[in-house]
Design a protein around this motif. Structure first.
Motif, mmCIF file in Angstrom:
data_model
loop_
_atom_site.group_PDB
_atom_site.id
_atom_site.type_symbol
_atom_site.label_atom_id
_atom_site.label_comp_id
_atom_site.label_asym_id
_atom_site.label_seq_id
_atom_site.Cartn_x
_atom_site.Cartn_y
_atom_site.Cartn_z
ATOM 1 N N VAL A 215 0.756 -1.206 -0.060
ATOM 2 C CA VAL A 215 -0.023 0.142 -0.099
ATOM 3 C C VAL A 215 0.819 1.322 0.126
ATOM 4 O O VAL A 215 0.566 2.294 -0.760
ATOM 5 N N LYS A 216 1.753 1.294 0.823
ATOM 6 C CA LYS A 216 2.955 2.561 0.864
ATOM 7 C C LYS A 216 3.585 2.661 -0.561
ATOM 8 O O LYS A 216 3.696 3.759 -0.775
ATOM 9 N N ARG A 217 3.965 1.521 -1.016
ATOM 10 C CA ARG A 217 4.658 1.784 -2.358
ATOM 11 C C ARG A 217 3.713 1.994 -3.387
ATOM 12 O O ARG A 217 4.146 2.855 -4.529
ATOM 13 N N SER A 218 2.464 1.683 -3.435
ATOM 14 C CA SER A 218 1.442 1.956 -4.556
ATOM 15 C C SER A 218 0.779 2.982 -4.229
ATOM 16 O O SER A 218 -0.390 3.422 -5.001
ATOM 17 N N LYS A 219 0.856 3.943 -3.231
ATOM 18 C CA LYS A 219 -0.151 5.108 -2.760
ATOM 19 C C LYS A 219 -0.116 6.137 -4.012
ATOM 20 O O LYS A 219 -0.891 6.593 -4.300
ATOM 21 N N PRO A 220 1.167 6.300 -4.471
ATOM 22 C CA PRO A 220 1.226 7.183 -5.722
ATOM 23 C C PRO A 220 0.190 6.816 -6.930
ATOM 24 O O PRO A 220 -0.351 7.709 -7.419
ATOM 25 N N PHE A 221 -0.096 5.444 -6.889
ATOM 26 C CA PHE A 221 -1.314 5.223 -7.972
ATOM 27 C C PHE A 221 -2.272 5.451 -7.685
ATOM 28 O O PHE A 221 -3.118 6.101 -8.459
ATOM 29 N N LEU A 222 -2.753 5.276 -6.331
ATOM 30 C CA LEU A 222 -3.960 5.484 -5.693
ATOM 31 C C LEU A 222 -4.411 7.132 -5.928
ATOM 32 O O LEU A 222 -5.404 7.464 -6.151
ATOM 33 N N GLU A 223 -3.265 7.749 -5.838
ATOM 34 C CA GLU A 223 -3.457 9.390 -5.565
ATOM 35 C C GLU A 223 -3.657 9.823 -7.034
ATOM 36 O O GLU A 223 -4.079 10.854 -7.018
ATOM 37 N N ASN A 224 -3.194 9.207 -8.072
ATOM 38 C CA ASN A 224 -3.075 9.587 -9.336
ATOM 39 C C ASN A 224 -3.754 8.726 -10.289
ATOM 40 O O ASN A 224 -3.145 8.079 -10.997
ATOM 41 N N LEU A 225 -4.883 8.643 -10.172
ATOM 42 C CA LEU A 225 -5.714 7.422 -10.760
ATOM 43 C C LEU A 225 -5.546 7.765 -12.558
ATOM 44 O O LEU A 225 -5.790 8.716 -12.740
ATOM 45 N N PRO A 226 -5.081 6.411 -13.279
ATOM 46 C CA PRO A 226 -4.975 6.793 -14.601
ATOM 47 C C PRO A 226 -6.506 7.283 -15.416
ATOM 48 O O PRO A 226 -7.496 6.911 -14.689
ATOM 49 N N SER A 227 -6.226 7.927 -16.377
ATOM 50 C CA SER A 227 -7.667 8.295 -17.171
ATOM 51 C C SER A 227 -8.163 7.033 -17.954
ATOM 52 O O SER A 227 -7.512 6.095 -17.966
ATOM 53 N N PHE A 228 -9.347 7.093 -18.514
ATOM 54 C CA PHE A 228 -9.947 6.158 -19.144
ATOM 55 C C PHE A 228 -9.314 5.713 -20.510
ATOM 56 O O PHE A 228 -9.026 4.693 -20.640
ATOM 57 N N SER A 229 -8.536 6.782 -21.001
ATOM 58 C CA SER A 229 -7.923 6.315 -22.415
ATOM 59 C C SER A 229 -6.418 5.645 -22.046
ATOM 60 O O SER A 229 -6.124 4.717 -22.469
ATOM 61 N N GLU A 230 -5.794 6.038 -20.805
ATOM 62 C CA GLU A 230 -4.671 5.500 -20.386
ATOM 63 C C GLU A 230 -5.026 4.040 -19.879
ATOM 64 O O GLU A 230 -4.169 2.994 -20.024
ATOM 65 N N LYS A 231 -6.198 3.916 -19.172
ATOM 66 C CA LYS A 231 -6.459 2.383 -18.866
ATOM 67 C C LYS A 231 -6.727 1.615 -19.997
ATOM 68 O O LYS A 231 -6.236 0.371 -19.959
ATOM 69 N N LEU A 232 -7.185 2.010 -21.157
ATOM 70 C CA LEU A 232 -7.294 1.298 -22.357
ATOM 71 C C LEU A 232 -6.096 0.905 -22.850
ATOM 72 O O LEU A 232 -5.801 -0.323 -23.172
ATOM 73 N N LYS A 233 -5.122 1.585 -22.951
ATOM 74 C CA LYS A 233 -3.742 1.443 -23.375
ATOM 75 C C LYS A 233 -3.172 0.332 -22.445
ATOM 76 O O LYS A 233 -2.547 -0.679 -23.166
ATOM 77 N N ASN A 234 -3.468 0.582 -21.197
ATOM 78 C CA ASN A 234 -2.592 -0.402 -20.217
ATOM 79 C C ASN A 234 -3.398 -1.803 -20.434
ATOM 80 O O ASN A 234 -2.596 -2.822 -20.250
ATOM 81 N N LEU A 235 -4.812 -1.730 -20.314
ATOM 82 C CA LEU A 235 -5.634 -3.063 -20.719
ATOM 83 C C LEU A 235 -4.957 -3.835 -22.093
ATOM 84 O O LEU A 235 -4.906 -4.982 -21.910
ATOM 85 N N GLY A 236 -4.662 -2.925 -22.999
ATOM 86 C CA GLY A 236 -4.347 -3.855 -24.226
ATOM 87 C C GLY A 236 -2.932 -4.273 -24.159
ATOM 88 O O GLY A 236 -2.969 -5.433 -24.493
ATOM 89 N N VAL A 237 -2.023 -3.705 -23.410
ATOM 90 C CA VAL A 237 -0.699 -4.421 -22.974
ATOM 91 C C VAL A 237 -1.050 -5.719 -22.083
ATOM 92 O O VAL A 237 -0.375 -6.775 -22.252
#
Length: 674
Positions: A215-237
């Motif tokens: 949780v400590k290491r991934s806190k930046p991810f939680l505080e800066n959630l990716p946008s919908f378009s970024e999620k689509l790109k990550n999902l494709g990978v």
């Protein structure tokens, strides 16, 4: 690429999974049950290919994690979508609560589980929607709880794999899948066998520690959630990685091809082994095993079973003497290895009664269990068939109205019963025996006053034997012979039994104690039986269902299948040692020969005293099927693999010639046909 940065929950949980499996492999390498040494090349292969397997397996297994992370967003709470979604959840909740849904069609606990899940989802969404000031805090704690669950699964899986290895010497296999069906019994067994509270507290603390780190290491991810378009790109990978993993996992599994079984097991990923076992609970023999045309197979079978015709195993068994309709009591003893007995070299004096009984019995000193599960032993003495791939006939759907030991006794006018101190629902025993004409006597038939001690597996052996004596006394009054098959339970983890019976306390929960109490209970049974009027007209058949352990350096270690077996009937069956190579499937046909029964038989098991009998024995796991013949062990395995091992005796000078247990299994480069 938010999902693949070092702050990503996916990356952090992947690292934890790799670390947990790395530590597990090291622990298992040095575990006492790992009876092997490893060269540098083996260790390199074990850890490198194991690492790759772990990465690809986690990639596939993390699909639910990705689904959770993809739905983490702030935009879904904006007007009007937040209210629309919340309204839909409320309607869905009302529907599953008061409507007749598909969950109600399935029944059981599914409606309650479904309603609870949707209720929690609706309440949490409502809190995040209507309390925007606290949304960040609420999400953080919900996220932390979710991560804790994933971490707990990873840690708990590693702990479970350790205990499974501790019991069976392998990674997850079909037994682990089997245990899921009987969760109540298995959980009860764990509760009684291990210090559960300290263990669970320890697992919880470890999971909490790693959750804090993730949780400590991934806190930046939680505080800066990716946008919908970024999620689509990550999902494709991820989808590409997912597809690659689906191809890579079975490819790496095929690289588990070392002659050292422990190397293969340690190289494997436990979760994938579990998946393979789950999918392969039934194997199509013609697809997965090397075969020959039916015509050739039955031509060979005719040499072993003279009298069969065409593609059938039906043959007549005719005696040259009058039939003897004595009572028969068959006792299959839970997990009773030959190595426990004094004659086979044991010096702990844990089987004093069976040691003495063997000298008064016809003792089969070279007999092998066909498998490593109770259902395999029950199948062998009931159906007298060689072991088949995957699941035992006992647990298959088409398990009723078979040609069986019980059906022959029924033909001869016997009362036929199966007696078990536990619940016959376990391992499908009740369904199998009941569907084949046996009356069932199990724990459910005991009156409260008939139970002096019980654990998760059932009543202690003494209680079962007391019940059996009562039943047989009642049967004797019917002026009909009886056949009663008794399955014991006390020699099974947690190895608890009544105090004060033997010199090893049941509180010690030791295997030696379980063995010795089982022997003690048998002594009490025979002491009671000898006082009954039917005793002199009864034949007792005693053998184990399987050995206590099946792990070893090879797929089918010979000493892990050798079991004690006796026929005791003073004045009728002579006391002697029979060293003929045989397996469990031959025990009952041999008994029928001693009783001079005439019958039409479909058994593959044979009377070992018949002049046509050719010594051989069958042994197996759930997928490796073995034949022992002429000092050669032949093993057929998926996919169409065949191996042979020359069996070289490793004599123990302290043990008699008929009781030598150990063989060096030397791989043969050229396969023998016969």
């Amino acid at each position: 690429m938010h999902f693949f940065k070092k702050s990503s929950p996916f990356i952090n949980l992947l690292l934890l999974y790799i670390l947990a499996n790395f530590i597990l492999r090291i622990v298992l390498i040095f575990h006492p049950i790992t009876q092997s040494s490893f060269g540098v090349i083996e260790l390199a292969k074990l850890f490198c290919l194991g690492f790759l397997s772990d990465v690809f397996v986690f990639t596939v297994a993390s699909a639910l994690l990705w689904l959770y992370l993809l739905f983490l967003s702030n935009s879904k709470y904006y007007k009007p979508w937040g209210y629309i979604i919340f309204g839909c959840l409320v309607v869905l909740l009302l529907y599953v609560t008061f409507g007749n849904t598909i969950l109600n069609e399935y029944g059981g606990s599914l409606p309650e589980i479904g309603t609870s899940f949707i209720t929690i989802k609706t309440v949490l969404f409502g809190l995040l929607l209507f309390l925007p000031k606290y949304r960040k805090t609420i999400r953080f704690w919900l996220y932390s709880i979710t991560i804790f669950i994933f971490v707990l699964v990873i840690i708990q899986n590693s702990i479970s794999e350790f205990f499974f290895w501790n019991e069976f010497g392998v990674r997850y296999n079909f037994i682990a899948v089997d245990y899921l069906v009987y969760t109540n019994t298995v959980i009860g067994n764990i509760m009684e066998s291990y210090p559960v509270v300290p263990l669970f507290i320890g697992v919880g603390l470890i999971a909490g520690f790693f959750t804090f780190i993730v949780v400590k290491r991934s806190k930046p991810f939680l505080e800066n959630l990716p946008s919908f378009s970024e999620k689509l790109k990550n999902l494709g990978v991820y989808v590409v990685l997912f597809m690659i993993s689906l191809l890579a996992i079975p490819f790496l599994a095929k690289q588990e091809n070392s002659s050292n079984v422990f190397t293969n097991e340690l190289q494997a990923d436990g979760l994938y082994k579990f998946y393979v076992a789950f999918m392969n609970n039934e194997l199509d023999f013609d697809t997965f095993y090397k075969t020959m045309p039916n015509k050739e197979a039955f031509a060979l079978l005719q040499k072993q079973l003279p009298g069969i015709a065409g593609e059938s195993s039906l043959h007549k068994t005719i005696s040259d003497s009058a039939e003897v309709h004595k009572n028969v009591v068959l006792i299959t003893i839970e997990s009773y290895s030959a190595e426990y007995m004094k004659a086979y070299g044991n010096e702990d004096n844990i089987t004093p009664f069976l040691d003495s009984l063997s000298a008064k019995s016809m003792q089969f000193t070279n007999l092998y269990a066909v498998g490593n599960r109770t259902v395999r032993g029950l199948e062998a003495v009931t159906l007298c068939l060689p072991p088949s791939a995957a699941e035992s006939v006992v647990k298959r759907k088409d398990n009723k109205n078979k040609f069986s030991t019980g059906s022959i006794f029924k033909q001869k006018g016997y009362n036929v019963k199966y007696m078990y101190g536990g619940d016959a629902f376990f391992d499908n025993m009740g369904d199998f025996f009941g569907g084949n004409g046996y009356d069932i006597v199990d724990k459910k038939t005991f009156a409260p006053e008939e139970i002096t001690f019980s654990n998760i597996w059932g009543v202690c052996d003494e209680d079962m034997y007391n019940k059996a004596i009562k039943v047989m006394n009642s049967e004797a009054k019917e002026n009909k012979p009886f056949f009663n098959h008794i399955m014991t339970v006390s020699n099974h983890r947690p190895f608890t039994y009544p105090e004060g019976k033997i010199d090893i306390s049941g509180k010690a929960k030791s295997r030696k104690g379980g063995v010795k109490y089982t022997d003690y209970a048998l002594r009490q049974f025979f002491a009671m039986a000898q006082k009954q009027p039917w005793f002199k007209n009864t034949v007792f058949v005693i053998l184990a269902d399987h050995c206590a352990s099946s792990s070893g350096k090879t797929e089918l270690p010979m000493d892990k299948y050798r079991i004690p077996a006796f026929i005791y009937a003073p004045g009728f069956v002579p006391a002697k040692e029979v060293n003929t190579l045989m397996s469990q499937i031959d025990m009952m046909p041999t008994l029928f020969g001693l009783l001079h029964f005439n019958y039409d038989s479909k058994f593959f098991g044979q009377d070992v005293f018949n002049s046509n009998y050719v010594p051989r024995a069958f042994v197996a796991t759930y997928q490796d099927l073995g034949l022992i013949k002429n000092n050669v062990l032949t093993i057929i395995s998926p996919v169409k693999q065949t191996k042979q091992f020359q069996l070289i005796p490793q004599p123990n000078p302290k043990v008699g010639a008929n009781f030598q247990l150990y063989f060096d299994e030397k791989p043969m480069t050229t396969l023998q046909e016969d």
